[in-house]
Write an enzyme that holds these catalytic residues in place. Structure first.
Site, PDB file in Angstrom:
ATOM      1  N   LYS A  62       0.230 -34.952  -4.232  1.00  0.00           N
ATOM      2  CA  LYS A  62      -0.590 -33.755  -4.009  1.00  0.00           C
ATOM      3  C   LYS A  62      -0.282 -32.687  -5.067  1.00  0.00           C
ATOM      4  O   LYS A  62       0.712 -32.819  -5.788  1.00  0.00           O
ATOM      5  CB  LYS A  62      -0.321 -33.206  -2.601  1.00  0.00           C
ATOM      6  CG  LYS A  62       1.139 -32.801  -2.348  1.00  0.00           C
ATOM      7  CD  LYS A  62       1.366 -32.465  -0.897  1.00  0.00           C
ATOM      8  CE  LYS A  62       2.796 -31.991  -0.675  1.00  0.00           C
ATOM      9  NZ  LYS A  62       3.081 -31.757   0.757  1.00  0.00           N
ATOM     10  N   HIS A  63      -1.112 -31.662  -5.211  1.00  0.00           N
ATOM     11  CA  HIS A  63      -2.361 -31.327  -4.554  1.00  0.00           C
ATOM     12  C   HIS A  63      -3.444 -31.433  -5.628  1.00  0.00           C
ATOM     13  O   HIS A  63      -3.534 -30.554  -6.485  1.00  0.00           O
ATOM     14  CB  HIS A  63      -2.341 -29.914  -3.992  1.00  0.00           C
ATOM     15  CG  HIS A  63      -1.195 -29.621  -3.064  1.00  0.00           C
ATOM     16  ND1 HIS A  63       0.070 -29.321  -3.528  1.00  0.00           N
ATOM     17  CD2 HIS A  63      -1.116 -29.593  -1.704  1.00  0.00           C
ATOM     18  CE1 HIS A  63       0.878 -29.089  -2.485  1.00  0.00           C
ATOM     19  NE2 HIS A  63       0.175 -29.238  -1.377  1.00  0.00           N
ATOM     20  N   ARG A 119      10.651 -31.370   7.596  1.00  0.00           N
ATOM     21  CA  ARG A 119      10.288 -31.486   9.009  1.00  0.00           C
ATOM     22  C   ARG A 119      11.372 -32.260   9.767  1.00  0.00           C
ATOM     23  O   ARG A 119      11.671 -31.939  10.911  1.00  0.00           O
ATOM     24  CB  ARG A 119       8.943 -32.194   9.164  1.00  0.00           C
ATOM     25  CG  ARG A 119       7.814 -31.611   8.318  1.00  0.00           C
ATOM     26  CD  ARG A 119       7.572 -30.142   8.529  1.00  0.00           C
ATOM     27  NE  ARG A 119       6.526 -29.625   7.643  1.00  0.00           N
ATOM     28  CZ  ARG A 119       6.519 -28.407   7.119  1.00  0.00           C
ATOM     29  NH1 ARG A 119       7.523 -27.576   7.366  1.00  0.00           N
ATOM     30  NH2 ARG A 119       5.525 -28.009   6.347  1.00  0.00           N
ATOM     31  N   ASP A 125       4.921 -34.171   6.699  1.00  0.00           N
ATOM     32  CA  ASP A 125       5.018 -33.327   5.507  1.00  0.00           C
ATOM     33  C   ASP A 125       6.502 -33.120   5.209  1.00  0.00           C
ATOM     34  O   ASP A 125       7.061 -32.071   5.489  1.00  0.00           O
ATOM     35  CB  ASP A 125       4.327 -31.990   5.799  1.00  0.00           C
ATOM     36  CG  ASP A 125       4.001 -31.215   4.543  1.00  0.00           C
ATOM     37  OD1 ASP A 125       4.242 -31.734   3.450  1.00  0.00           O
ATOM     38  OD2 ASP A 125       3.511 -30.077   4.668  1.00  0.00           O
ATOM     39  N   ARG A 145       8.660 -26.364  -5.038  1.00  0.00           N
ATOM     40  CA  ARG A 145       8.093 -27.631  -4.584  1.00  0.00           C
ATOM     41  C   ARG A 145       7.627 -28.479  -5.773  1.00  0.00           C
ATOM     42  O   ARG A 145       7.325 -29.659  -5.613  1.00  0.00           O
ATOM     43  CB  ARG A 145       6.931 -27.374  -3.633  1.00  0.00           C
ATOM     44  CG  ARG A 145       7.332 -26.572  -2.399  1.00  0.00           C
ATOM     45  CD  ARG A 145       6.114 -26.082  -1.633  1.00  0.00           C
ATOM     46  NE  ARG A 145       5.373 -27.182  -1.060  1.00  0.00           N
ATOM     47  CZ  ARG A 145       4.123 -27.063  -0.603  1.00  0.00           C
ATOM     48  NH1 ARG A 145       3.470 -25.924  -0.716  1.00  0.00           N
ATOM     49  NH2 ARG A 145       3.506 -28.109  -0.075  1.00  0.00           N
ATOM     50  N   ASP A 149      -6.027 -31.692   2.215  1.00  0.00           N
ATOM     51  CA  ASP A 149      -5.019 -30.771   2.730  1.00  0.00           C
ATOM     52  C   ASP A 149      -5.529 -30.259   4.076  1.00  0.00           C
ATOM     53  O   ASP A 149      -6.660 -30.555   4.486  1.00  0.00           O
ATOM     54  CB  ASP A 149      -4.814 -29.623   1.732  1.00  0.00           C
ATOM     55  CG  ASP A 149      -3.422 -29.010   1.830  1.00  0.00           C
ATOM     56  OD1 ASP A 149      -2.728 -29.243   2.836  1.00  0.00           O
ATOM     57  OD2 ASP A 149      -3.023 -28.292   0.896  1.00  0.00           O
ATOM     58  N   HIS A 155      -3.353 -21.327   1.899  1.00  0.00           N
ATOM     59  CA  HIS A 155      -3.275 -21.144   3.348  1.00  0.00           C
ATOM     60  C   HIS A 155      -4.018 -19.870   3.767  1.00  0.00           C
ATOM     61  O   HIS A 155      -4.465 -19.750   4.904  1.00  0.00           O
ATOM     62  CB  HIS A 155      -1.817 -21.048   3.803  1.00  0.00           C
ATOM     63  CG  HIS A 155      -1.075 -22.333   3.712  1.00  0.00           C
ATOM     64  ND1 HIS A 155      -0.396 -22.714   2.585  1.00  0.00           N
ATOM     65  CD2 HIS A 155      -0.899 -23.335   4.614  1.00  0.00           C
ATOM     66  CE1 HIS A 155       0.178 -23.894   2.792  1.00  0.00           C
ATOM     67  NE2 HIS A 155      -0.115 -24.286   4.009  1.00  0.00           N
TER      68      HIS A 155
END
Length: 509
Positions: free
Chosen positions: A175-176, A83, A75, A145, A260, A188
């Site tokens: 995405k998404h 990351r 990701d 984002r 996801d 989340h």
């Protein structure tokens, strides 16, 4: 039922093939290597798995020693969600900064260079880019984002990002789907709902995905969102109408569909990850992403066994599971071929160059014009007004301008201020007074992130600016609030290079 070499039957092997699990640690655990031998085809990496480029390359090499065509996913959006550089901040600005520049060639170059670095470490599938149109400025999880709130801008930069990333041999995962931008809820934590008409969805949310498909995106990630105009009963990840009817049928997409994270509360809290995974594959998903929070052998076995049991009870057609597994293997074949030739670098400084171009520098209410601003020559006090980070970003990645100003103006001091106990709006004045006291006579640089979403942050700025109108304000989120201060710098993201670009302006470089 057919039994393959090693004692794994075809059905069990297919069930393992569609999983994309994570794990803990910076070396591959024995259970993961064993499952790769039994049919697991994908592994997901997160910040917890990465210590350095060399360590990451050794880790992916170990995975490929067990299975040479394994899909190694990450990701890595650049910008706030990184990351590769989770402990230092990203060398690349995120989507919102690239959208602010609006140079599709630059977006292509940034995505290519990011892809080149991923490929050099053995990563061949990136869960990026975000094609979401950030139409709700209250959005707590997309924000910077996204390339922006303009549909056509988001579409052209999504396409440029996909082609740039894949030109480096790394599969893009757009995405998404069908679009997470028009929501004020983070999936989340709960299930977001988007209540707009099918026509609005077609014209706004779906346009960047059409562009990504036309650009050849190798994967698309589903969103855990309820869109009643498309399916009033099930979220997109579990909806056959959305994944098979709309994405496969109407949009003509033939690549891999990835979910996801199935451990996110929008799915796990209502359906459970086992039942949710069965429903997702039945709906048309090909790969089940799990491992952001659940990362162990027990989870993999639970999901494998749930899929096998669903086929045996007739809840999941065996042909649908086999088709999903075939799509995973097809992407693995593409990735193993595409990554054989090292991609050429577009330049190690392309990220910083993009971050500099993304800055919007304006005079606030206390100054006449940006040109009249006199750069700082003495070390300032940096007051970081810090919101709670969303889970996608994580709270371990540093952000701000303090570290970069310390490098340019040695002696710079910083303090962090936030809303106590989550009482938004009640502690802003207190935070502002505390920052004034800590700063003393030093010039203040106030750093904010989405001021428009946080009443306490706006109140803190009110307090600071009332006492010290010469305060410099740096907005590192979506710049929705009215610019104010002696100078207002909008970076359009909180990547390390965005902080560097802002610090250069403050120090007059």
């Amino acid at each position: 039922m057919t039994t393959l070499a090693g004692g794994t039957d075809t059905l069990t092997r297919d069930a393992l093939t569609v999983l994309q699990p994570g794990f803990t640690g910076t070396t591959a655990p024995d259970w993961l290597l064993r499952r790769l031998g039994e049919g697991l085809a994908s592994v997901g990496l997160f910040g917890r798995n990465i210590a350095s480029p060399g360590q990451l390359a050794a880790l992916t090499a170990r995975l490929r020693a067990e299975r040479d065509d394994v899909l190694v996913a990450i990701d890595e959006e650049g910008g706030d969600v990184t990351r590769l550089e989770v402990r230092s901040g990203s060398s690349f600005p995120g989507n919102h900064a690239l959208g602010a520049v609006d140079d599709v060639e630059l977006t292509h170059q940034v995505a290519h260079e990011l892809g080149r670095r991923l490929a050099a470490c053995g990563v061949n599938l990136n869960w990026a880019p975000s094609a979401d149109v950030n139409s709700d400025p209250r959005n707590p999880v997309i924000g910077v984002r996204s390339f922006g709130a303009d549909t056509e801008l988001a579409a052209r930069h999504t396409a440029a990002y996909v082609t740039g990333l894949q030109s480096a041999g790394v599969a893009a995962c757009t995405k998404h789907f069908p679009g997470h931008g028009d929501t004020a809820v983070d999936s989340h934590h709960a299930l977001p709902r988007i209540d707009v008409s099918a026509d609005v969805l077609a014209d706004r949310e779906l346009t960047p995905f059409r562009a990504a498909i036309a650009a050849g995106t190798r994967a698309v990630m589903s969103a855990h969102i309820l869109v009643p105009a498309l399916d009033p009963d099930r979220p997109a990840t579990l909806s056959r109408r959305i994944l098979t009817g709309l994405l496969r049928g109407d949009l003509g997409y033939d690549g891999l569909i990835v979910t996801d994270g199935m451990e996110m509360r929008a799915i796990a809290g209502t359906y459970g990850i086992e039942h949710g995974s069965v429903l997702a594959v039945a709906a048309g998903a090909d790969a089940i992403c799990v491992g952001g929070g659940l990362a162990d052998d027990a989870t993999v076995l639970r999901l494998r066994d749930a899929l096998v049991a669903a086929v045996r009870t007739g809840d999941l057609p065996e042909g649908r599971l086999a088709d999903a597994a075939d799509r995973v293997r097809a992407l693995a074949r593409w990735a193993s071929t595409a990554g054989r030739t090292p991609a050429e670098s577009t330049g190690s400084e392309v990220g910083l160059h993009a971050a500099r171009r993304a800055l919007t520098v304006t005079a606030g209410s206390a100054a006449g014009s940006p040109e009249s601003f006199k750069p700082l020559t003495e070390p300032p006090y940096v007051a970081a007004l810090t919101p709670v980070a969303n889970i996608a970003v994580g709270d371990e990645t540093p952000w701000g301008v303090a570290a970069e100003l310390l490098h340019l103006l040695p002696g710079t001091v910083t303090g962090t201020f936030s809303a106590a106990d989550g009482k938004e709006g009640e502690t802003g004045e207190e935070a502002g007074r505390a920052a004034l006291q800590a700063a003393g006579p030093r010039r203040i640089v106030a750093v904010v992130r989405d001021e428009h979403r946080h009443p306490w942050m706006a109140s803190a700025l009110d307090t600071l600016l009332a006492a010290r109108p010469d305060t410099i304000v740096v907005e590192m989120g979506v710049p929705q609030a009215t610019p104010r201060g002696a100078l207002h710098i909008a970076t359009h993201g909180a990547a390390r290079v965005c902080g560097r670009a802002a610090a250069e302006v403050i120090a007059g470089l």
